[in-house]
Design an enzyme around this catalytic site. Structure first.
Site, PDB file in Angstrom:
ATOM      1  N   GLY A  17       0.934  -1.009   0.083  1.00 42.55           N
ATOM      2  CA  GLY A  17       0.071   0.048   0.082  1.00 42.55           C
ATOM      3  C   GLY A  17       1.117   1.378  -0.086  1.00 42.55           C
ATOM      4  N   LYS A 187      18.724 -12.791   0.047  1.00 46.98           N
ATOM      5  CA  LYS A 187      18.524 -14.062  -0.699  1.00 46.98           C
ATOM      6  C   LYS A 187      17.590 -13.706  -1.792  1.00 46.98           C
ATOM      7  CE  LYS A 187      20.834 -17.467   1.097  1.00 46.98           C
ATOM      8  NZ  LYS A 187      21.588 -18.172   0.419  1.00 46.98           N
ATOM      9  N   GLY A 354     -14.725   3.246  19.094  1.00 48.86           N
ATOM     10  CA  GLY A 354     -14.677   1.960  19.617  1.00 48.86           C
ATOM     11  C   GLY A 354     -16.230   1.564  19.517  1.00 48.86           C
ATOM     12  N   CYS A 381     -15.380   9.930  18.714  1.00 46.47           N
ATOM     13  CA  CYS A 381     -16.342   9.235  18.614  1.00 46.47           C
ATOM     14  C   CYS A 381     -16.620   8.496  19.746  1.00 46.47           C
ATOM     15  CB  CYS A 381     -16.146   8.156  17.350  1.00 46.47           C
ATOM     16  SG  CYS A 381     -17.675   7.556  16.739  1.00 46.47           S
ATOM     17  N   GLN A 385     -18.172   9.971  23.318  1.00 51.11           N
ATOM     18  CA  GLN A 385     -19.476   9.644  23.991  1.00 51.11           C
ATOM     19  C   GLN A 385     -19.099   9.367  25.490  1.00 51.11           C
ATOM     20  OE1 GLN A 385     -20.809   6.477  21.658  1.00 51.11           O
ATOM     21  NE2 GLN A 385     -21.582   7.732  20.107  1.00 51.11           N
ATOM     22  N   ARG A 462     -23.638   5.155  15.568  1.00 50.48           N
ATOM     23  CA  ARG A 462     -24.905   4.665  15.592  1.00 50.48           C
ATOM     24  C   ARG A 462     -25.729   5.565  16.785  1.00 50.48           C
ATOM     25  NH1 ARG A 462     -24.639  -0.408  15.370  1.00 50.48           N
ATOM     26  NH2 ARG A 462     -24.726  -0.610  13.042  1.00 50.48           N
ATOM     27  N   HIS A 506     -14.579  11.662  13.093  1.00 45.43           N
ATOM     28  CA  HIS A 506     -13.609  11.062  13.060  1.00 45.43           C
ATOM     29  C   HIS A 506     -12.490  11.969  12.320  1.00 45.43           C
ATOM     30  CE1 HIS A 506     -14.242   7.017  14.596  1.00 45.43           C
ATOM     31  NE2 HIS A 506     -15.595   7.120  14.069  1.00 45.43           N
ATOM     32  N   GLU A 508      -9.361  11.969  12.335  1.00 50.67           N
ATOM     33  CA  GLU A 508      -8.214  11.357  12.077  1.00 50.67           C
ATOM     34  C   GLU A 508      -8.152  10.906  10.338  1.00 50.67           C
ATOM     35  OE1 GLU A 508     -10.634   9.974  13.949  1.00 50.67           O
ATOM     36  OE2 GLU A 508     -10.832   7.682  13.613  1.00 50.67           O
TER      37      GLU A 508
END
Ligand code: GLN
Length: 544
Positions: A17, A187, A354, A381, A385, A462, A506, A508
């Site tokens: 990536g 190798k 989480g 998040c 809470q 949610r 979020h 981030e």
């Protein structure tokens, strides 16, 4: 359409990536419009249902797609956002094929992997190329060459290279070159085997990116070139780097940018890495060190918090102060006095997102410490809470306050489903996903941090803050200072504290090396201030 395919051999986890993202950066530095697409050969339709322990963080895109974490790397390296079409999975492809079959689109033909599944794969890649407007599409093939799952994708890419013709497609194969024995001999055999595997499928790699702990000697490069039938200048050594953002420059130094331009018949302009290099130079300065405590339940697998880790790297590249993250398992914290004592000595606390009840008491405890001791705090998040739950319990004296996610019968549901959500939630999925507008109260800390009051931030949750507690929160200093268009609480901040902010979204996911996220920046700035207050730098002796 020009395509660069990046495959992987020998083992997974080689940083394919990062290689793909870096190749994209080389072209972008030359003013070429690029985009990246990830193929995940698993059967899940998307990453949303996957346990972070198996696949690391679920990266959320603007359009709400729950994607593989590599999409986060693409966005960060390219400094541009992608949509859900850029994450292809076997699940998605099969779903599309089966839907077409049910609709009768195949006109009675027998539906087969070749040509129908491969056809669907090619169609999707072409569509992404077209809709993104990119001159070059990079396609990263997840997994390792030889996996049964990735066969249809590699076959489709082989067919595509035939269709687009010479000068339009390049195959970059990433492999491992291990160093073994007492003298650490490099190798090449595993590389030879995996290239042979690729050739058996009908794909001849045009470039080999050899990963490993150390740089390859020219002898080893020559050996790989000879055995794998790749020109010596296209055997590239990428040894492990202190920070992933070095990789584009490691590739550039070996002439990869110019080589790819020649291969794909693209104009090779002088690349511009000024901002990138400045970021790296500042990053290395390390003029001070701050310790940020991260409290979560997936701390054994750092990939579960990848975007947070990267956000702190971006801050380091802006402020020049080294940011050390210390990890606290939220389940273990309440019964570990040593860890609690150490947490109290850190310079800042981050409680990330989480789900579920495991480990929440540790999160709440760490938030209480941050609030009471004046430790700079950012709650994201679930962390946000839990800050509301902590405040309700310990400041409003509502000892059973909770989120209904954990305790559906709590007398004080400070976090819950809102009235209009309940009916829908009984029918299943109600996750609020993707970028949504956030309006910030002028004059608030959050407004000051961003320097603006209209934001777009990405969501994945949610439950919501229960608005009926906001008045009592505010009376004690915890104020809601950002809201969604439909009035949901997006941020809480504590007055009389150096930095105590929780956000429902979020941040981030939007931090980039060249544009660190303001909330992370401010958290670390506050941590630096706190450190100075605690251990002031001695004033220089006059005349010294
Ligand atoms: N579990 C919480 C919710 O669903 C928070 C989710 C998260 O942290 N991403 O609302």
């Amino acid at each position: 359409m020009k395509v660069i395919v990046v495959s992987g051999g020998v083992i997974s986890g080689l940083g394919k990536g990062i290689t793909t993202s870096s190749l994209g950066r080389l072209l972008k530095a030359r003013g070429i419009a690029v985009t990246i697409l990830k193929i995940d050969p698993y059967l899940n339709v998307d990453a949303g249902t996957m346990n972070p322990y198996q696949h690391g963080e679920v990266f959320v895109l603007d359009d709400g797609t729950e994607a593989d974490l590599d999409l986060g790397n693409y966005e960060r390296f390219l400094g541009q956002s992608v949509n859900g079409a850029h994450n292809l999975t076997t699940g998605k492809i099969y779903r599309a094929v089966i839907e077409k079959e049910r609709r009768g689109d195949y006109l009675g033909n027998t539906v087969q992997i070749i040509p129908h599944v491969t056809g669907e794969i090619k169609r999707t890649i072409r569509e992404v190329a077209q809709s993104s407007g990119a001159e070059v599409v990079l396609v990263e093939v997840g997994g390792t060459v030889g996996d049964i799952e990735s066969m249809p994708f590699l076959e489709a890419l082989r067919e595509l290279s035939y269709e687009v013709g010479e000068g339009h497609m390049a195959f970059v194969h990433t492999t491992l070159v291990p160093f073994v024995g007492p003298v650490g001999e490099a190798k090449t055999k595993p590389t030879q085997h995996s290239v042979r595997e690729l050739r058996a499928i009908g794909i001849r790699p045009t470039m080999i990116v050899a990963r490993g702990p150390a740089p390859l000697s020219s002898d080893i490069k020559a050996k790989i070139s000879l055995f794998c039938d790749v020109t010596p200048e296209a055997v590239i050594s990428v040894p492990d780097q202190a920070i992933i953002y070095e990789v584009p420059l490691v590739l550039e130094a070996q002439g990869v940018g110019a080589y790819l331009c020649r291969l794909l018949e693209l104009p090779d302009r002088e690349p511009d890495y000024r901002a990138w290099k400045e970021f790296l130079a500042t990053y290395r300065r390390e003029s001070a060190t701050v310790e940020v405590a991260v409290v979560g339940k997936y701390t054994d697998l750092r990939d579960a918090y990848l975007s947070h880790i990267e956000a702190f790297h971006h801050v380091q590249g802006r402020l020049g102060a080294s940011v050390k993250l210390t990890w606290y398992d939220s389940e273990d914290l309440p019964r570990n006095p040593g860890a609690i004592a150490r947490l109290k000595r850190s310079d800042a606390v981050l409680v990330p997102g989480g789900f579920g009840s495991r480990g929440i008491e540790g999160k709440i405890q760490s938030i209480q410490i941050a609030r009471e001791q004046g430790l700079p705090f950012l709650g994201v998040c679930y962390g946000f809470q839990m800050a509301a739950v902590e405040f309700a319990r310990n400041v409003l004296h509502l000892p059973a306050a909770n989120t209904t996610e954990v305790d559906p019968h709590t007398p004080d549901p400070v976090v819950c489903l809102l009235e209009d959500q309940r009916a829908v939630s009984e029918l299943g999925g109600t996750m609020r996903l993707g970028a949504q507008r956030v309006t910030v109260t002028p004059g608030s800390k959050v407004a000051q941090v961003y320097g603006k009051t209209e934001l777009w931030e990405r969501h994945r949750h949610r439950f919501e803050i229960n608005p009926s507690y906001l008045k009592r929160f505010a009376e004690k200093g915890l104020t809601a200072t950002a809201f969604s268009v439909d009035g949901r609480v997006e941020a809480l901040e504590l007055s009389g504290h150096p930095f105590f902010v929780g956000v429902q979204y979020h941040p981030e996911f939007l931090s980039r090396p060249e544009a660190p996220h303001p909330l992370y920046l401010e958290l670390v700035r506050a941590a630096l201030v706190r450190q100075e207050v605690r251990s002031p730098v001695p004033a220089p002796t006059p005349g010294a």
